[in-house]
Design an enzyme around this catalytic site. Structure first.
Site, PDB file in Angstrom:
ATOM      1  N   CYS A   2      -5.639  13.332  -4.014  1.00  0.00           N
ATOM      2  CA  CYS A   2      -6.955  13.828  -4.412  1.00  0.00           C
ATOM      3  C   CYS A   2      -6.969  14.177  -5.889  1.00  0.00           C
ATOM      4  O   CYS A   2      -6.042  14.797  -6.397  1.00  0.00           O
ATOM      5  CB  CYS A   2      -7.413  15.053  -3.629  1.00  0.00           C
ATOM      6  SG  CYS A   2      -7.575  14.776  -1.879  1.00  0.00           S
ATOM      7  N   ARG A  27      -4.879   8.906  -7.746  1.00  0.00           N
ATOM      8  CA  ARG A  27      -4.480  10.013  -6.869  1.00  0.00           C
ATOM      9  C   ARG A  27      -5.058   9.877  -5.460  1.00  0.00           C
ATOM     10  O   ARG A  27      -4.673  10.616  -4.555  1.00  0.00           O
ATOM     11  CB  ARG A  27      -4.935  11.343  -7.473  1.00  0.00           C
ATOM     12  CG  ARG A  27      -4.299  11.646  -8.806  1.00  0.00           C
ATOM     13  CD  ARG A  27      -4.826  12.957  -9.352  1.00  0.00           C
ATOM     14  NE  ARG A  27      -4.334  14.089  -8.594  1.00  0.00           N
ATOM     15  CZ  ARG A  27      -3.245  14.776  -8.869  1.00  0.00           C
ATOM     16  NH1 ARG A  27      -2.512  14.437  -9.904  1.00  0.00           N
ATOM     17  NH2 ARG A  27      -2.888  15.790  -8.125  1.00  0.00           N
ATOM     18  N   TRP A  74      -7.834  11.436  -1.117  1.00  0.00           N
ATOM     19  CA  TRP A  74      -6.802  10.841  -0.271  1.00  0.00           C
ATOM     20  C   TRP A  74      -6.799  11.702   0.980  1.00  0.00           C
ATOM     21  O   TRP A  74      -6.420  12.878   0.931  1.00  0.00           O
ATOM     22  CB  TRP A  74      -5.457  10.881  -1.003  1.00  0.00           C
ATOM     23  CG  TRP A  74      -4.373  10.125  -0.297  1.00  0.00           C
ATOM     24  CD1 TRP A  74      -4.098   8.792  -0.410  1.00  0.00           C
ATOM     25  CD2 TRP A  74      -3.395  10.653   0.601  1.00  0.00           C
ATOM     26  NE1 TRP A  74      -3.019   8.458   0.374  1.00  0.00           N
ATOM     27  CE2 TRP A  74      -2.569   9.578   1.005  1.00  0.00           C
ATOM     28  CE3 TRP A  74      -3.131  11.908   1.119  1.00  0.00           C
ATOM     29  CZ2 TRP A  74      -1.502   9.740   1.887  1.00  0.00           C
ATOM     30  CZ3 TRP A  74      -2.075  12.074   2.004  1.00  0.00           C
ATOM     31  CH2 TRP A  74      -1.264  10.985   2.374  1.00  0.00           C
ATOM     32  N   ASN A  98      -8.131  19.940  -3.492  1.00  0.00           N
ATOM     33  CA  ASN A  98      -6.903  19.179  -3.287  1.00  0.00           C
ATOM     34  C   ASN A  98      -5.928  20.136  -2.618  1.00  0.00           C
ATOM     35  O   ASN A  98      -5.784  21.270  -3.077  1.00  0.00           O
ATOM     36  CB  ASN A  98      -6.364  18.714  -4.651  1.00  0.00           C
ATOM     37  CG  ASN A  98      -5.022  18.027  -4.545  1.00  0.00           C
ATOM     38  OD1 ASN A  98      -4.681  17.479  -3.493  1.00  0.00           O
ATOM     39  ND2 ASN A  98      -4.252  18.060  -5.614  1.00  0.00           N
ATOM     40  N   GLY A  99      -5.283  19.700  -1.536  1.00  0.00           N
ATOM     41  CA  GLY A  99      -4.335  20.592  -0.864  1.00  0.00           C
ATOM     42  C   GLY A  99      -4.651  20.690   0.610  1.00  0.00           C
ATOM     43  O   GLY A  99      -5.466  19.932   1.136  1.00  0.00           O
ATOM     44  N   GLU A 480      14.729  -0.494  -3.957  1.00  0.00           N
ATOM     45  CA  GLU A 480      13.512  -0.386  -4.755  1.00  0.00           C
ATOM     46  C   GLU A 480      12.715  -1.695  -4.698  1.00  0.00           C
ATOM     47  O   GLU A 480      11.483  -1.674  -4.607  1.00  0.00           O
ATOM     48  CB  GLU A 480      13.882  -0.025  -6.206  1.00  0.00           C
ATOM     49  CG  GLU A 480      12.738   0.055  -7.192  1.00  0.00           C
ATOM     50  CD  GLU A 480      11.676   1.100  -6.860  1.00  0.00           C
ATOM     51  OE1 GLU A 480      11.857   1.886  -5.918  1.00  0.00           O
ATOM     52  OE2 GLU A 480      10.627   1.097  -7.538  1.00  0.00           O
ATOM     53  N   LYS A 484       8.892  -1.880  -3.330  1.00  0.00           N
ATOM     54  CA  LYS A 484       7.784  -2.407  -4.124  1.00  0.00           C
ATOM     55  C   LYS A 484       7.003  -3.434  -3.304  1.00  0.00           C
ATOM     56  O   LYS A 484       5.788  -3.460  -3.329  1.00  0.00           O
ATOM     57  CB  LYS A 484       8.291  -3.051  -5.430  1.00  0.00           C
ATOM     58  CG  LYS A 484       8.745  -2.040  -6.472  1.00  0.00           C
ATOM     59  CD  LYS A 484       7.623  -1.426  -7.254  1.00  0.00           C
ATOM     60  CE  LYS A 484       7.352   0.017  -7.095  1.00  0.00           C
ATOM     61  NZ  LYS A 484       8.136   1.101  -6.873  1.00  0.00           N
ATOM     62  N   GLU A 487       4.978  -1.617  -0.559  1.00  0.00           N
ATOM     63  CA  GLU A 487       3.845  -0.866  -1.099  1.00  0.00           C
ATOM     64  C   GLU A 487       2.720  -1.785  -1.544  1.00  0.00           C
ATOM     65  O   GLU A 487       1.550  -1.499  -1.328  1.00  0.00           O
ATOM     66  CB  GLU A 487       4.281  -0.100  -2.357  1.00  0.00           C
ATOM     67  CG  GLU A 487       5.107   1.115  -2.133  1.00  0.00           C
ATOM     68  CD  GLU A 487       5.332   1.848  -3.446  1.00  0.00           C
ATOM     69  OE1 GLU A 487       4.878   2.986  -3.549  1.00  0.00           O
ATOM     70  OE2 GLU A 487       5.954   1.288  -4.367  1.00  0.00           O
ATOM     71  N   HIS A 503      26.613  -5.518   9.973  1.00  0.00           N
ATOM     72  CA  HIS A 503      26.652  -4.486  11.017  1.00  0.00           C
ATOM     73  C   HIS A 503      25.324  -4.363  11.755  1.00  0.00           C
ATOM     74  O   HIS A 503      25.067  -3.354  12.397  1.00  0.00           O
ATOM     75  CB  HIS A 503      27.046  -3.143  10.402  1.00  0.00           C
ATOM     76  CG  HIS A 503      28.414  -3.169   9.789  1.00  0.00           C
ATOM     77  ND1 HIS A 503      29.562  -3.227  10.540  1.00  0.00           N
ATOM     78  CD2 HIS A 503      28.797  -3.211   8.493  1.00  0.00           C
ATOM     79  CE1 HIS A 503      30.609  -3.283   9.735  1.00  0.00           C
ATOM     80  NE2 HIS A 503      30.169  -3.271   8.489  1.00  0.00           N
ATOM     81  N   LYS A 602      -0.644   8.453  -5.773  1.00  0.00           N
ATOM     82  CA  LYS A 602       0.407   8.522  -6.792  1.00  0.00           C
ATOM     83  C   LYS A 602       1.328   9.717  -6.585  1.00  0.00           C
ATOM     84  O   LYS A 602       2.537   9.600  -6.693  1.00  0.00           O
ATOM     85  CB  LYS A 602      -0.253   8.579  -8.168  1.00  0.00           C
ATOM     86  CG  LYS A 602       0.717   8.577  -9.336  1.00  0.00           C
ATOM     87  CD  LYS A 602       1.318   7.217  -9.523  1.00  0.00           C
ATOM     88  CE  LYS A 602       2.287   7.165 -10.675  1.00  0.00           C
ATOM     89  NZ  LYS A 602       3.209   6.022 -10.523  1.00  0.00           N
TER      90      LYS A 602
HETATM   91  C1  AGP Z   1       6.675   4.726  -5.974  1.00  0.00           C
HETATM   92  O1  AGP Z   1       6.251   3.422  -6.173  1.00  0.00           O
HETATM   93  C2  AGP Z   1       5.977   5.442  -4.931  1.00  0.00           C
HETATM   94  N1  AGP Z   1       4.587   5.479  -5.158  1.00  0.00           N
HETATM   95  C3  AGP Z   1       6.591   6.709  -4.383  1.00  0.00           C
HETATM   96  O2  AGP Z   1       7.694   6.331  -3.627  1.00  0.00           O
HETATM   97  C4  AGP Z   1       7.009   7.803  -5.377  1.00  0.00           C
HETATM   98  O3  AGP Z   1       8.112   7.369  -6.115  1.00  0.00           O
HETATM   99  C5  AGP Z   1       7.356   9.087  -4.614  1.00  0.00           C
HETATM  100  O4  AGP Z   1       6.218   9.526  -3.926  1.00  0.00           O
HETATM  101  C6  AGP Z   1       7.897  10.176  -5.500  1.00  0.00           C
HETATM  102  O5  AGP Z   1       6.992  10.534  -6.490  1.00  0.00           O
HETATM  103  P1  AGP Z   1       7.451  11.438  -7.716  1.00  0.00           P
HETATM  104  O6  AGP Z   1       8.438  10.655  -8.507  1.00  0.00           O
HETATM  105  O7  AGP Z   1       6.185  11.707  -8.484  1.00  0.00           O
HETATM  106  O8  AGP Z   1       8.050  12.672  -7.147  1.00  0.00           O
END
Ligand code: AGP
Length: 607
Positions: A2, A27, A74, A98-99, A480, A484, A487, A503, A602
């Site tokens: 948010c 956000r 969000w 937000n929260g 990673e 990616k 996501e 395994h 984000k």
């Molecule tokens: C990364 O592509 C993601 N959006 C997510 O995994 C992110 O890295 C994670 O939520 C941690 O965020 P931060 O680094 O702001 O703590």
């Protein structure tokens, strides 16, 4: 999670709020809305979906007013829908939030018993009801907000306006970020500083428990005890250009291309000649002697950075090091104490799980260092020391440049700790610094492979499953790369240490399961090649992230994502670039919204 914005000034608030919301859309983008006060009335517009839908609605049903608040959502409580979009309005009170209100069910029942009728499923409406109720009993807007805050539990950032007090916004924060921007004859509000860019560079970050009143004449802040706070603004060095797309199709692509410069900045901030200087003072010798263990806490991409940081700390500082998921660490009965150095890694500095882990670690007496991109974020305020990533604003929801910047900082921490502990030979230190200084060049070289990578991505754009494998320093790279793709392209992708494949995961491999293998020329190359041969023998199509000159590896691959030749220490930096580009081009080929993937935000500011 948010985005909140606000404006009190002389202009029409609506275009200003839209511009601020555009910068915060990363956000959340389930729904959006805004409220203004105009001619004694509180007017609200809301729409489901991305901000563009709200803009279209405002084209049809325009709004104007010099005081306004806005929101991009969000969803947490209540599905993304019109009735649950913010602002939530009760009588002439409009509120964005937000929260999470932890005791919202309890409050909802109490208010329901008192005759309040609810129009949404949100916890936010409960706050608006509480403010409206207090005002109906004679409270001012600020008193009404205070009364509501006293009854709520949980962390929040919120902004409220009311037509009865037409020229002001009341904002409050506790555990979640809110920034006031002081302009000329105007005050702005944002969930982070990117919202304010272009209108002011003077920002005041609200502290926990504070309540602020914004008018065109300025801002006043009261602390949790109700006393006025005197705090001057901080100058924000980020520019509008940094937060704009700069001709790239997506922010993510721009941010991938920024990486050589960002790494130059991050390393430049902490390297002096062939020495590491993380701050004006070298690491305190007593601390270096006392520390016998390091714990890195992080989530998501930041945790993947921690995986390679862990290896650097063990090998260069000779300290046992654990890379822990923050959400697991906070509830685990971990063996940490004053002899453990805690490093919390977070791009945003607002990730609820990481913040909670940081507090838990502090509670157990660990020194706490934050590796963070957003200075003045909650994490930096909780830490003894902040090591800034120097990556500039990262707008795309998928982290790229901050992954590399945080890995760089962790490698520098490894070197400085190793030096302070007297366990790194001068020649090893010099060689490591030389290798790190080569990162920007290596990243430029990796970016040269973009066209070839886009072609490979197009060939695999319809694949529904991927396996990503790596060894040693590049286990984090494989994880990673898989994250990616998940996501951005909503594709099932598993990341594994290559040695783990036999395994279990090997059972998944067939000709429909491309296997992406991160294969730099390091001491594990032969081992990795054996894994690659095993995967091939099961019909797997192999996509190698390897040097084109590495003929032995190339001939085992169906396709290659080119990797430049680099020192093994920095291979995780160079090897992730082809994977970022691969995920980007697969998602783009599928026509997906790369910068705003579904269901994500984000910064994840809820547990
Ligand atoms: C990364 O592509 C993601 N959006 C997510 O995994 C992110 O890295 C994670 O939520 C941690 O965020 P931060 O680094 O702001 O703590």
């Amino acid at each position: 999670m948010c985005g909140i914005v606000g404006y009190a000034g002389a202009e029409n608030a609506v275009p200003v709020l839209l511009e601020c919301l555009r910068r915060l859309e990363y956000r959340g983008y389930d729904s959006a809305g805004m409220a203004v006060v105009d001619q004694g009335k509180t007017l609200v517009r809301r729409s489901v979906g991305k901000l563009a839908a709200l803009e279209t609605m405002l084209g049809r049903e325009p709004l104007a007013g010099a005081t306004g608040i806005g929101h991009t959502r969000w969803a947490t409580h209540g599905a993304p829908s019109l009735k649950n979009a913010h602002p939530q309005q009760v009588n002439d009170v409009a509120l964005v939030h937000n929260g999470i209100v932890e005791n919202f069910l309890e409050l909802r029942h109490e208010l329901g018993d008192e005759g309040c009728v609810f129009g949404s499923d949100t916890d936010t409406e409960v706050i608006a009801q509480l403010v409206a109720q207090a005002m109906a009993r004679g409270a001012t807007l600020r008193e009404g907000v205070r009364a509501a805050l006293r009854r709520m539990r949980g962390s929040y950032a919120l902004a409220v306006l009311c037509a009865r007090e037409p020229n002001q916004i009341i904002a409050a924060a506790n555990g979640l970020p809110l920034v006031l921007g002081l302009g000329c004859g105007e005050v702005l509000l944002g969930s982070d500083v990117t919202a304010l860019l272009g209108r002011t560079e003077d920002a005041i970050f609200l502290e926990d428990g504070e309540v602020a009143e914004l008018t065109s004449g300025g801002a006043r802040i009261w602390n949790a005890a109700g006393r006025l706070v005197e705090r001057g603004p901080r100058h924000v060095a980020w520019s509008v250009e940094q937060a704009a797309r700069g001709g790239y199709k997506h922010f993510m692509l721009k941010e991938i291309h920024e990486q050589p410069r960002v790494l130059g900045d991050a390393l430049g901030a902490y390297l002096v000649g062939d020495r590491v200087a993380l701050g004006p003072e070298p690491v305190d010798a007593a601390l270096a002697r006392r520390v016998n263990r390091v714990v890195i806490a992080a989530c998501g991409t930041s945790w993947h950075a921690a995986l390679s940081g862990r290896i650097a700390i063990e090998s260069l500082a000779r300290l046992p090091c654990e890379a822990a998921w923050a959400h697991e660490l906070r509830y685990a009965d971990s063996v940490v104490d004053g002899a453990t150095l805690a490093l919390c890694v977070s791009q945003s500095g607002e990730t609820a799980d990481t913040l909670a882990a940081a507090r838990e670690l502090r509670h157990r007496g660990t020194p706490l260092w934050a590796v963070c991109n957003v200075v003045s974020s909650s994490l930096t305020r909780a830490a003894d020391r902040t090591l800034c990533m120097h990556a500039g604003p990262e707008i795309s929801v998928a982290s790229t440049k901050t992954y590399l910047a945080s890995m760089a900082v962790l490698h520098l921490v490894a070197l400085e700790l190793g030096h302070a502990r007297g366990v790194v030979a001068p020649e090893t230190l010099r060689a490591a610094v030389r290798a790190l200084r080569d990162i920007p060049r290596a990243l430029e070289a990796a970016l040269q492979g973009e066209e070839a990578i886009a072609r490979v991505a197009a060939r695999y754009a319809d694949s529904e499953h991927f396996l990503f494998l790596g060894r040693g320093r590049n286990v984090g790279t494989a994880l990673e790369g898989a994250l990616k793709l998940k996501e951005l392209a909503y594709t099932h992708a598993e990341g594994y240490p290559a040695g783990e494949m036999k395994h279990g995961p090997i059972a998944l491999i067939d000709d429909k399961m491309p296997v992406v293998v991160v294969a730099p020329r390091d001491h594990l190359r032969e081992k990795l090649r054996s894994n690659l041969i095993e995967a091939r023998a099961r019909g797997g199509r192999i996509i190698g992230v390897c040097e084109l000159e590495d003929r032995d590896t190339v001939e085992l691959c169906d396709d290659v994502l080119p990797l430049p030749s680099v020192d093994p220490l920095i291979s995780p930096f160079a090897a992730v670039v082809p994977l970022q580009l691969f995920a980007y081009y697969v998602a783009d080929a599928r026509g997906l919204d790369v910068d705003r993937p579904r269901n994500l935000a984000k910064s994840v500011t809820v547990e």
